[in-house]
Design a protein around this motif. Structure first.
Motif, mmCIF file in Angstrom:
data_model
loop_
_atom_site.group_PDB
_atom_site.id
_atom_site.type_symbol
_atom_site.label_atom_id
_atom_site.label_comp_id
_atom_site.label_asym_id
_atom_site.label_seq_id
_atom_site.Cartn_x
_atom_site.Cartn_y
_atom_site.Cartn_z
ATOM 1 N N UNK A 255 0.846 -1.191 0.000
ATOM 2 C CA UNK A 255 0.000 0.000 0.000
ATOM 3 C C UNK A 255 0.883 1.243 0.000
ATOM 4 N N UNK A 256 0.608 2.133 -0.940
ATOM 5 C CA UNK A 256 1.272 3.433 -0.993
ATOM 6 C C UNK A 256 0.172 4.480 -0.917
ATOM 7 N N UNK A 257 0.172 5.252 0.167
ATOM 8 C CA UNK A 257 -0.916 6.198 0.446
ATOM 9 C C UNK A 257 -2.266 5.470 0.410
ATOM 10 N N UNK A 258 -2.264 4.262 0.940
ATOM 11 C CA UNK A 258 -3.491 3.490 1.083
ATOM 12 C C UNK A 258 -3.898 2.675 -0.128
ATOM 13 N N UNK A 259 -3.197 2.851 -1.264
ATOM 14 C CA UNK A 259 -3.584 2.168 -2.490
ATOM 15 C C UNK A 259 -2.618 1.025 -2.813
ATOM 16 N N UNK A 260 -3.124 -0.175 -3.170
ATOM 17 C CA UNK A 260 -2.231 -1.272 -3.562
ATOM 18 C C UNK A 260 -1.402 -0.862 -4.784
ATOM 19 N N UNK A 261 -0.104 -1.025 -4.678
ATOM 20 C CA UNK A 261 0.819 -0.522 -5.702
ATOM 21 C C UNK A 261 1.945 -1.528 -5.917
ATOM 22 N N UNK A 262 2.295 -1.748 -7.181
ATOM 23 C CA UNK A 262 3.451 -2.577 -7.487
ATOM 24 C C UNK A 262 4.722 -1.739 -7.382
ATOM 25 N N UNK A 263 5.697 -2.259 -6.621
ATOM 26 C CA UNK A 263 6.975 -1.577 -6.425
ATOM 27 C C UNK A 263 8.100 -2.591 -6.618
ATOM 28 N N UNK A 264 9.084 -2.222 -7.443
ATOM 29 C CA UNK A 264 10.273 -3.053 -7.614
ATOM 30 C C UNK A 264 11.303 -2.620 -6.573
ATOM 31 N N UNK A 265 11.822 -3.576 -5.820
ATOM 32 C CA UNK A 265 12.725 -3.296 -4.700
ATOM 33 C C UNK A 265 14.055 -3.998 -4.935
ATOM 34 N N UNK A 266 15.152 -3.280 -4.680
ATOM 35 C CA UNK A 266 16.460 -3.943 -4.690
ATOM 36 C C UNK A 266 17.269 -3.472 -3.487
ATOM 37 N N UNK A 267 17.690 -4.415 -2.642
ATOM 38 C CA UNK A 267 18.511 -4.041 -1.489
ATOM 39 C C UNK A 267 19.990 -3.939 -1.842
ATOM 40 N N UNK A 268 20.605 -2.876 -1.355
ATOM 41 C CA UNK A 268 22.045 -2.681 -1.415
ATOM 42 C C UNK A 268 22.567 -2.656 0.027
ATOM 43 N N UNK A 269 23.866 -2.675 0.191
ATOM 44 C CA UNK A 269 24.416 -2.739 1.549
ATOM 45 C C UNK A 269 23.983 -1.561 2.418
ATOM 46 N N UNK A 270 23.905 -0.358 1.825
ATOM 47 C CA UNK A 270 23.633 0.848 2.610
ATOM 48 C C UNK A 270 22.218 1.394 2.426
ATOM 49 N N UNK A 271 21.603 1.113 1.302
ATOM 50 C CA UNK A 271 20.313 1.704 0.974
ATOM 51 C C UNK A 271 19.395 0.663 0.333
ATOM 52 N N UNK A 272 18.139 1.062 0.167
ATOM 53 C CA UNK A 272 17.160 0.316 -0.613
ATOM 54 C C UNK A 272 16.744 1.196 -1.786
ATOM 55 N N UNK A 273 16.752 0.639 -3.001
ATOM 56 C CA UNK A 273 16.216 1.357 -4.154
ATOM 57 C C UNK A 273 14.835 0.819 -4.495
ATOM 58 N N UNK A 274 13.920 1.726 -4.843
ATOM 59 C CA UNK A 274 12.583 1.323 -5.267
ATOM 60 C C UNK A 274 12.253 1.957 -6.609
ATOM 61 N N UNK A 275 11.519 1.209 -7.420
ATOM 62 C CA UNK A 275 11.038 1.701 -8.708
ATOM 63 C C UNK A 275 9.523 1.528 -8.716
ATOM 64 N N UNK A 276 8.807 2.660 -8.811
ATOM 65 C CA UNK A 276 7.344 2.655 -8.814
ATOM 66 C C UNK A 276 6.887 3.239 -10.142
ATOM 67 N N UNK A 277 6.515 2.391 -11.117
ATOM 68 C CA UNK A 277 6.174 2.895 -12.456
ATOM 69 C C UNK A 277 5.041 3.905 -12.459
ATOM 70 N N UNK A 278 4.163 3.850 -11.451
ATOM 71 C CA UNK A 278 3.022 4.763 -11.413
ATOM 72 C C UNK A 278 3.379 6.142 -10.882
ATOM 73 N N UNK A 279 4.597 6.346 -10.401
ATOM 74 C CA UNK A 279 5.015 7.651 -9.904
ATOM 75 C C UNK A 279 5.303 8.610 -11.061
ATOM 76 N N UNK A 280 5.303 9.913 -10.805
ATOM 77 C CA UNK A 280 5.674 10.881 -11.852
ATOM 78 C C UNK A 280 7.127 10.713 -12.256
ATOM 79 N N UNK A 281 7.482 11.078 -13.493
ATOM 80 C CA UNK A 281 8.886 11.042 -13.907
ATOM 81 C C UNK A 281 9.750 11.850 -12.933
#
Length: 318
Positions: A255-281
């Motif tokens: 859930x992102x702001x209460x709405x079910x959303x697909x998010x691509x997640x990749x863990x790195x040693x120091x951070x987490x990267x996320x890719x949300x295709x529905x977000x603005x460019x």
């Protein structure tokens, strides 16, 4: 060894924090930078974003999340170092007597590794085991039940074959792994880079990075230098900011702001990267709020205590 000395050593090794948190996280924007080197790190990449000069996601965050905190670290002067938390990470000054112009004078903590393992690093080879990984959601709204950092313990540090040219379609759910074939239609999830390095147990490991993340990691952009904005290529050193990848990316539905959303997640040693295709460019790829996550988890485990009595003794709640 006298009993008094045994207690001193155990207490010193166990204690993590000597500072105190702000009264309210809502007041984070009033926190000053704890050191000029921290200011310089933030200003270079995030001042143009804060000023509205560019439209891109934060590298550290809009402002410090805390004031300066003193946390135990065995190799630092007096076995303590200055740190400061931001939404997206933590800045550390482990060796303040070093060269301020050196690339690694300010470092960023291995926050993902600590949150996943539950092992809090308090020295180069010294850890405090919290017993389990953090049950804090990795992405989306703060009340998401899955996935938490603890859930990633079975995901990280499992080397993957080179899948360059294929797409990131793996889905991680509460019941295990599945596939999302429709994701292959997005060119930004095609694997374009295979990163190899020596893993934590001394064996070669490799992980795949999709186009969305690699483009973000190597992007050029406007940085703040001196008293003006200048173009830099790349915008930041991805190894310094993120560390190495520790798993291939996977999709989660949160859930992102209460709405079910697909998010691509990749863990790195120091951070987490996320890719949300529905977000603005400009905001489709983001750093996860791992600084927020780690701060709350660590200080719930090790609340600050006032030092009293023998200065060799430091309190730590059970």
């Amino acid at each position: 060894m006298p009993v008094r000395r045994i207690v001193s050593v155990v207490a010193l090794v166990s204690t993590l924090a000597l500072g105190s948190l702000p009264v309210s996280f809502a007041e984070a924007e009033t926190n000053p930078f704890a050191d000029p080197a921290f200011t310089a790190r933030w200003e270079r990449v995030d001042r143009p974003v804060a000023a509205g000069i560019v439209q891109r996601s934060w590298i550290w965050g809009p402002a410090p999340l805390t004031g300066g905190l003193t946390e135990r670290y065995q190799e630092s002067p007096e076995r303590a170092r200055l740190v400061q938390y931001f939404d997206k990470g933590r800045m550390e000054l482990t060796h303040p007597d070093g060269d301020p112009s050196a690339e690694w004078f300010v470092t960023g903590g291995l926050l993902t590794r600590e949150l996943v393992s539950g092992r809090i690093q308090i020295g180069d080879q010294l850890f405090l085991d919290a017993g389990r990984g953090a049950t804090v959601p990795v992405a989306g709204d703060p009340d998401n039940a899955f996935p938490t950092y603890a859930d990633l313990a079975s995901v990280v540090d499992r080397s993957q074959p080179d899948r360059t040219g294929r797409a990131a379609t793996a889905v991680l759910g509460p019941d295990g792994w599945s596939e999302r074939p429709d994701a292959a239609g997005d060119p930004d999830v095609e694997f374009v880079r295979y990163v190899t390095y020596t893993g934590p147990v001394g064996e070669p490991v490799g992980y795949n990075i999709p186009r969305a993340f690699w483009s973000f990691m190597t992007q050029p952009g406007l940085v703040w230098q001196g008293d003006q904005g200048v173009e830099a290529d790349p915008l930041f050193d991805w190894l310094f900011v993120l560390g190495y990848p520790i798993a291939d990316p996977f999709w989660v539905q949160v859930r992102v702001r209460g709405q079910p959303t697909w998010v691509l997640v990749q863990p790195f040693e120091r951070r987490i990267l996320t890719y949300t295709p529905s977000n603005p460019p400009g905001w489709r790829v983001e750093m996860g709020n791992i600084g927020q996550h780690y701060l709350r988890w660590r200080y719930a485990q090790t609340p600050p205590h006032t030092i009293t009595g023998d200065p060799a003794l430091y309190g730590l709640a059970p």
